[in-house]
Design a protein around this motif. Structure first.
Motif, PDB file in Angstrom:
ATOM      1  N   MET B  56       0.828  -1.203   0.000  1.00  0.00           N
ATOM      2  CA  MET B  56       0.000   0.000   0.000  1.00  0.00           C
ATOM      3  C   MET B  56       0.868   1.262   0.000  1.00  0.00           C
ATOM      4  SD  MET B  56      -3.129  -0.450  -0.109  1.00  0.00           S
ATOM      5  CE  MET B  56      -4.393  -1.671   0.016  1.00  0.00           C
ATOM      6  N   GLY B  57       2.056   1.169   0.602  1.00  0.00           N
ATOM      7  CA  GLY B  57       2.906   2.354   0.739  1.00  0.00           C
ATOM      8  C   GLY B  57       3.875   2.542  -0.417  1.00  0.00           C
ATOM      9  N   LYS B  58       3.823   1.650  -1.417  1.00  0.00           N
ATOM     10  CA  LYS B  58       4.788   1.802  -2.516  1.00  0.00           C
ATOM     11  C   LYS B  58       4.152   2.500  -3.701  1.00  0.00           C
ATOM     12  CE  LYS B  58       8.189  -0.565  -2.971  1.00  0.00           C
ATOM     13  NZ  LYS B  58       9.414  -1.373  -3.013  1.00  0.00           N
ATOM     14  N   GLU B  59       4.991   2.899  -4.664  1.00  0.00           N
ATOM     15  CA  GLU B  59       4.419   3.618  -5.801  1.00  0.00           C
ATOM     16  C   GLU B  59       3.843   2.624  -6.802  1.00  0.00           C
ATOM     17  OE1 GLU B  59       7.198   5.752  -8.171  1.00  0.00           O
ATOM     18  OE2 GLU B  59       8.775   4.285  -7.928  1.00  0.00           O
ATOM     19  N   LEU B  61       3.593   1.698 -10.555  1.00  0.00           N
ATOM     20  CA  LEU B  61       4.253   1.972 -11.823  1.00  0.00           C
ATOM     21  C   LEU B  61       3.330   1.522 -12.939  1.00  0.00           C
ATOM     22  CD1 LEU B  61       7.775   0.643 -10.980  1.00  0.00           C
ATOM     23  CD2 LEU B  61       7.160   3.008 -11.317  1.00  0.00           C
ATOM     24  N   SER B 221       2.333  -3.462  -9.446  1.00  0.00           N
ATOM     25  CA  SER B 221       3.183  -3.078  -8.332  1.00  0.00           C
ATOM     26  C   SER B 221       2.349  -2.251  -7.364  1.00  0.00           C
ATOM     27  CB  SER B 221       4.368  -2.254  -8.838  1.00  0.00           C
ATOM     28  OG  SER B 221       3.892  -1.071  -9.411  1.00  0.00           O
TER      29      SER B 221
END
Ligand code: SF4
Lengths: 146, 318
Positions: B56-59, B61, B221
Motif C-alpha cells: 500500500m505504501g509503494k508507488e 508503476l 506493483s
C-alpha cells in the motif's frame, strides 16, 4: 507513514539481478532460501518480477551488455527500494577490472540514473550467506530512517 | 436511509473486513505449514499483513505498453466482487432462512469475476509473460467450471432442485450430502476444482513464477498488487465456506456442537488446500485440461446420475 515503514522493513521482497557473475555468488544467494538460513523468517522472499521487488540483489561485474539492463531494471522497481551489491565483482569488479568488456561499476551504473539510490555493499568472493543476512538487517535498520 | 439498507451495508462491511482478516490468518497458516514441511522456521504471524501494508505504501508503476483504465480497474473489481461474495456466504451461514431465490447463481458468477479480471488486467498490461499467463488462466477457467457446476448439481438435486443457498443448507439439517456415495464423489471433484480456482500449486500455471515470472501479475506493483493479494486471500477464506454450505450443511445453530463442528469442517478443507499444495508438482496446461475434462467431468456426471437414482428410488445413501 510509520506503519508503512514498519511493514516495508518486515517484508522485503528480493529480485535477483545477475550482471555477469561467475555464478558462485548466485548460488550463495540461493543458499538464503534453504532450511539452514531460511530468509523467510524475516519476511524476505525471492520474487520473479522487479515490479514486485523492494530489494535488488545485484551480483556480477556489470558488463557493458548488462549495464543498460541493470538501469532499466532499477527504474522498473517501485521506490523506495534498496540495492544490495553482492560480491567483490559488483563492488570493484574484482579480478576482471581491466578486461575489455567492463562497463562502469554497479554503484556508478545505478547512481547514473538515480543519484539518491540506497546501495549496500556485501564484500566477499563469494560472500557468506551470513554476510548477506547481515546486509539485509542493516538495510532494515537504514529503512527506519526514511 | 431506511433501516434495511443500513443493515445491508453493515453486513457487507463486516463480512468484507472479517473475511479479509480471516484470509490473512489462513495465508499465514499456509506459509507457516509449508515452511515446517520443508524444515524451515517460516514467517512470523503478522507476515501477510506486513506484505499488504507495505504494498500500500509503494508507488504504482504503469508500464508504457499498458492500457491504463483496464489495468488499474481490474484488481479493484476483483476485490469488490470477492467482498460481495463474502457478504452473501456469511449471511447464508448465519441466517439460512433469509436467502433470495437464485443466490447460488449470483455466487457462482461473482466467484468467476476475479479470474476474468485477472485475464483483463493481464492483457491490459501489454507484457508477453502476462499474455501467456492470461491464456492459461482462460484455459484453466474453461477446465474447472464444468466439473464444479456438475458437482454442485448433486446438492441442488438432493434439496429438491432449489437454487436458493439457504434452502440447500437447511435441507441438509438431517443428513448432509457428503454422507452419501454421490456426495463423496462430488466433494472430491469440488475440492480439486477449489484448488484450481485458488490458483494453488498443482494448478498455479497462470502465475508460474519460475517460468513466466508470476505471469498474470508480472506488471503489477504497489497498491494494485495489494488488491490482487487481498482478493486471493479472501478467496482462500471463502471457497472452503462455500463447499461446507453446499455439501456439509453449514452451521447447526440449534445444537451445542454446531459451532465446533463447523470449525472442524472448515479447518479440514483449509488443511486439504495446504496439503495438496505441498505434495504436488505443477501440472502443464494440457495435463490440467485432460484431468478436468476426462477424469473429473465424468466423475461428477456419475455423481449426479447416482444422486438422481437415489432420489427417484428412495435410497438415501446413494
Ligand atoms: S565476487 Fe567472486 S564469486 Fe562472486 S561473481 Fe565475482 S568472482 Fe564470482
Amino acid at each position: 507513514m510509520a506503519l508503512t515503514t514498519w511493514a516495508l522493513r518486515k517484508s522485503l521482497w528480493v529480485y535477483h539481478v545477475n550482471t555477469g557473475a561467475c555464478n558462485n555468488c548466485d548460488i550463495e544467494v540461493l543458499e538464503l532460501l534453504t532450511p539452514r538460513y531460511d530468509i523467510e523468517r524475516f519476511g524476505m522472499v525471492l520474487v520473479g518480477s522487479p515490479r514486485h521487488a523492494d530489494v535488488l540483489a545485484v551480483t556480477g561485474v556489470c558488463t557493458r551488455q548488462a549495464m543498460p539492463r541493470l538501469q532499466e531494471v532499477y527504474l522498473q522497481t517501485p521506490k523506495p527500494c534498496v540495492v544490495l551489491a553482492i560480491g567483490s565483482c559488483s563492488l570493484e569488479q574484482g579480478i576482471f577490472t581491466e578486461a575489455y568488456h567492463m562497463g562502469p561499476k554497479v554503484d556508478e551504473t545505478i547512481r547514473a540514473v538515480d543519484p539518491g539510490a540506497i546501495i549496500l555493499y556485501v564484500p566477499g568472493c563469494p560472500p557468506k550467506p551470513e554476510a548477506m543476512i547481515d546486509a539485509a538487517v542493516k538495510a532494515m535498520e537504514f529503512l527506519k530512517t526514511l | 436511509m431506511s433501516g434495511q439498507a443500513m443493515w445491508a451495508i453493515l453486513t457487507f462491511l463486516a463480512a468484507g473486513i472479517g473475511t479479509m482478516l480471516l484470509g490473512l490468518a489462513l495465508r499465514w497458516v499456509d506459509r507457516k505449514v509449508t515452511a515446517l514441511v520443508q524444515w524451515r522456521v517460516g514467517p512470523p504471524w503478522y507476515q501477510p499483513l506486513a506484505d499488504v501494508l507495505k504494498l500500500m505504501g509503494k508507488e504504482t508503476l504503469m508500464p508504457s505498453t499498458a492500457r491504463g483504465t483496464g489495468f488499474l480497474l481490474a484488481p479493484i473489481i476483483a476485490l469488490s466482487a470477492t467482498a460481495v461474495t463474502a457478504a452473501i456466504l456469511w449471511r447464508t451461514l448465519l441466517v439460512p432462512q433469509e436467502g433470495f431465490l437464485g443466490d447460488l447463481i449470483v455466487v457462482i458468477y461473482l466467484l468467476m469475476v476475479p479470474a476474468l479480471m485477472t485475464v483483463l488486467g493481464a492483457s491490459a498490461s501489454g507484457n508477453p509473460h502476462a499474455s501467456i499467463g492470461a491464456g492459461r488462466e482462460v484455459k484453466l477457467l474453461l477446465s474447472y467450471e464444468a466439473p464444479l457446476l456438475l458437482a454442485f448439481l448433486v446438492p441442488i438435486a438432493r434439496s429438491g432442485w432449489t437454487l436458493d443457498l439457504g434452502r440447500i443448507v437447511t435441507a441438509q439439517a438431517a443428513s448432509p450430502v457428503v454422507f452419501s456415495v454421490s456426495g463423496v464423489l462430488a466433494v472430491v471433484v469440488a475440492v480439486v476444482c477449489m484448488q484450481a480456482k485458488l490458483g494453488q500449486v498443482p494448478f498455479d500455471l497462470a502465475e508460474a513464477e519460475c517460468e513466466i515470472m508470476s505471469g498474470v501479475y508480472v506488471e503489477y506493483s504497489g497498491p494494485s498488487l495489494a488488491c490482487w493479494l487481498m482478493a486471493r486471500m479472501m478467496l482462500l477464506a471463502l471457497l472452503p465456506l462455500l463447499l461446507i454450505l453446499m455439501f456439509w450443511g453449514g452451521l447447526h445453530t440449534g445444537a451445542w456442537w454446531g459451532v465446533p463442528a463447523f470449525l472442524g469442517k472448515y479447518v479440514l478443507f483449509v488443511a486439504l488446500v495446504t496439503l495438496i499444495r505441498n505434495t504436488n508438482p505443477r501440472l502443464r496446461i494440457d495435463q490440467t485440461m485432460r484431468l478436468f475434462w476426462f477424469v473429473l467431468v465424468p466423475a461428477a456426471a456419475v455423481a449426479v446420475v447416482l444422486s438422481m437414482t437415489g432420489i427417484s428410488r428412495g435410497i438415501p445413501w446413494l
